[in-house]
Design an enzyme around this catalytic site. Structure first.
Site, PDB file in Angstrom:
ATOM      1  N   LYS A   1       0.858  -1.188   0.000  1.00  9.35           N
ATOM      2  CA  LYS A   1       0.000   0.000   0.000  1.00  9.35           C
ATOM      3  C   LYS A   1       0.892   1.235   0.000  1.00  9.35           C
ATOM      4  O   LYS A   1       1.829   1.335   0.790  1.00  9.35           O
ATOM      5  CB  LYS A   1      -0.891   0.021   1.238  1.00  9.35           C
TER       6      LYS A   1
ATOM      7  N   ASP B   1      -6.202   0.293   8.356  1.00 11.82           N
ATOM      8  CA  ASP B   1      -5.749   0.173   6.968  1.00 11.82           C
ATOM      9  C   ASP B   1      -6.256  -1.088   6.279  1.00 11.82           C
ATOM     10  O   ASP B   1      -6.114  -1.210   5.060  1.00 11.82           O
ATOM     11  CB  ASP B   1      -4.214   0.172   6.906  1.00 11.82           C
TER      12      ASP B   1
END
Length: 301
Positions: free
Chosen positions: A16, A151
């Protein structure tokens, strides 16, 4: 990976990357409010899931040895937590599951600002849903992901998006694929310490974004944004500034730190420029982590 491929399910836990991250507030419970543009790399950790006589988790890869399988380390591993939370939900909904052997090829650095643990948890949810032929609605699966970490929902989607709130409000964005180089000096950064080092927590949110596949417009727009965590992270780990400077010298079109660090990224105009940069950085800093990859393209639903 050494598991038999017969009946095995594979998932990539893509790195990410926060292309921009603005800290816009703080809730009463201490969670920070963010406005972030997130994309994902084509590369990351690799997980293999296979039915077994008993549960197991095997760690492999360059950074597999960093994670402990002993005692609390095993119980606290996000892959194990994701497996157990999914099972609890399947129990509640009357759906079957089996013992599972999970092999995690850990190729992303730990505590590096590119969502390695969160991506692994999200990949575990996706992989076990497939292995067990489970059926859960999107809201239920996202709820499990959010309990695992702020997340994890965005990593569950693994597409370019805008994330707001504590990371639970997600909006896909149309964005091209960019050649990218990730650089990490292999110095772990404490996320709580980075947030404690913020000068302010009420910054303006990100404004209007481009909508489409024109890379130049995206680079121009992203260049006006920032990562509010970069300054406090550099104060903790000076090598972040060095990584950032080396990427800038490699003629990247956009350079920034991702997440709470210490990984920095460079976006390039073409694959040849990215390859040249990755080779030069690997030669100059052989003890650092350098990854040549591409970002995943995104389209609005």
């Amino acid at each position: 990976m050494h598991l038999s491929e017969q009946g095995a399910i594979r998932e990539t836990a893509s790195a990410k990357v926060n292309l921009a991250l603005h800290v816009t507030g703080r809730r009463a419970d201490g969670y920070h409010l963010l406005d972030s543009i997130v994309t994902f790399a084509e590369d990351g950790d690799e997980l293999v899931f296979q039915e077994s006589d008993e549960d197991g988790l095997r760690l492999e890869g360059r950074f597999g040895g960093v994670l402990s399988l002993q005692g609390a380390g095993h119980r606290d591993n996000l892959v194990v937590k994701a497996r157990d939370m999914l099972r609890a939900t399947l129990d509640d909904t009357g759906q079957p599951y089996t013992p599972v052997m999970i092999a995690l090829e850990k190729m992303l650095p730990v505590a590096s600002g590119i969502g390695g643990g969160s991506a692994d948890a999200a990949a575990t949810l996706r992989g076990l849903m497939r292995l067990w032929n489970a059926r859960l609605d999107d809201a239920t699966l996202t709820g499990i992901a959010l309990r695992l970490g702020a997340d994890v929902p965005m990593c569950l989607a693994s597409v370019p998006l805008r994330a707001r709130g504590i990371g639970e409000t997600l909006e896909p964005v149309a964005m091209p694929s960019f050649p990218m180089v990730l650089v990490n000096p292999l110095k772990a950064v404490s996320t709580p310490e980075v947030f404690r080092g913020l000068d302010r927590r009420d910054n303006l949110p990100i404004g209007e974004l481009p909508n489409g596949q024109e890379g130049g417009r995206w680079i121009s727009a992203l260049s006006t944004l920032r990562n509010d965590l970069e300054t406090p992270a550099v104060a903790l780990v000076q090598e972040i500034a060095e990584a950032r400077d080396l990427l800038r010298q490699s003629e990247a079109q956009l350079v920034r730190m991702s997440g709470s660090g210490a990984t920095c990224f460079g976006l390039y105009g073409d694959d040849a420029a990215a390859l040249k940069a990755a080779l030069a950085l690997s030669a100059f800093k052989p003890d650092w982590y350098v990854l040549l990859t591409r970002t995943i393209a995104g389209t609005r639903p």
